[in-house]
Structure formats: C-alpha cells, structure tokens
Design a protein around this motif. Structure first.
Motif: not given
Length: 216
Positions: A119, A121, A137, A139, A156, A158, A162
C-alpha cells in the motif's frame, strides 16, 4: 485481487531468490536451526525433533508501529524467527512507513532484496559502486530490486502510510545502516577518522554521535 498479486510475488521471489541464494546449498531435506546448541558453524546446527511450528511465522500479518525517529519499522521473517529456514537460503520482511517515514540508507551484505508494495507509494533507490543513484517511485502492486551489498533506501513522501513485503536471497541477509554503523559503533569510530572522511569538524561529528547514542 491484491492478495492474489501478493501471493504470485511471494511465489516468484522464493523461486528466484532460492536459485540465486548466497547461502551454501543444503545437503538434506531440512536442517531446522538448533538455537540451544553451543556448536558454532556457518549458520546453525540442526535440531533432531522438528514440528510444523519450526516453519511457521505470523508476524507479517499486522502493520508494525512506526512511532520512532525514522518513522519506519522492519519486521523480519528470517532464520532467527523461523528456524526451519536454516540452509534454505531465503527470508522475508515487512516494512511499514508512516507518512514521511524513511528506511535509512543501508546495505545487506549477504543478499539481494526485492520489495513488493502492499500500500502507499515510496521513493526508493540504490547507489552503484560508481556512485550513481538509481532512483524510482513505486506504488501498490509494483516491485523494485536492490542488488546485493549496494547502499539503498526507501522514503514515504506521501500523506498516508505505506508498506512493503521484502524477499531476500539469504536466510539471514544482515543489515548495516550507514549512519548507525559509522556513528554508533562500539568501540566508537575515532572522531579524527570521521572528520577527515566527511570533511567536517569534531563538533559536528560529536553532535551526530550524540543523536545516535542510546536514549537513557
């Protein structure tokens, strides 16, 4: 669907990494590690009576806690957790990352690593011996490979957590985190070695060492 993809990834990794394992080939069906033995060998001696539990581990089912300095946690599934892996040349891990979390630059001296993103990115990369960064990168559902012995990382960037499942071509890949190796070694690496290597002053080196010192 995600579970099926993950299962296919794990099956591929076991086959791929076993054929490319850095560990010695086994000479019998199984050699479950006997941690109680005082005999020192390259790996572990075999215990006599084995059970299914020697080949089982449920520790990767749940996310690890990431409320630490780096915002990440590695949950290993190696021979130290699964004694039945002794001589089989494979192991796994789960790595969880908080938003902004980092698995800091490190190496695995005994294994190539492949990661499958469960899960989130991640920005990942490894550095060649010519000091060339190979970044990517990745995902959910994607795979990236880190060659044996090369410095690599995962970050991470994001806003959500993740996680990855990692596979290794060794029962015990070994991990050397660059910062901790240099600044938290015992006995300590001399300050004059680090000041010359990093072209900084003694105060800077001592400040970094203090950051890696065990918390009292």
């Amino acid at each position: 669907m995600a579970a099926k993809v993950a299962l296919l990834f794990l099956t591929f990794c076991v086959a791929f990494l076993a054929t490319g394992s850095a560990d010695p080939d086994l000479l019998q069906d199984v050699c479950v590690a006997d941690f109680a033995s005082g005999v020192k060998v390259n790996g572990f001696t075999c215990k006599e009576n084995i059970t299914a539990d020697d080949f089982f581990f449920a520790g990767l089912a749940k996310p690890g806690l990431t409320n630490n300095t780096f915002g990440s946690l590695v949950t290993a599934a190696n021979v130290q957790k699964i004694p039945g892996l002794n001589t089989l040349g494979v192991s796994m891990a789960r790595i969880d990352y908080a938003p902004g979390g980092l698995n800091p630059p490190h190496t695995h001296p005994r294994a190539t690593e492949m990661v499958f993103v469960l899960e989130g990115q991640l920005d990942v990369g490894f550095i060649t011996t010519a000091n060339v960064l190979i970044p990517k990168t990745i995902k959910a559902g994607e795979i990236f490979t880190f060659p044996k012995g090369l410095v690599h990382f995962q970050k991470n960037n994001g806003q959500v957590p993740a996680a990855v499942i990692a596979a290794f071509g060794s029962q015990l890949a070994g991990t050397q985190t660059i910062g901790a190796t240099l600044f938290a070694a015992q006995p300590p690496v001399p300050d004059n070695v680090l000041t010359k290597a990093f072209q900084v002053g003694t105060k800077e080196v001592q400040k970094i060492k203090s950051r890696f010192a065990p918390k009292k």
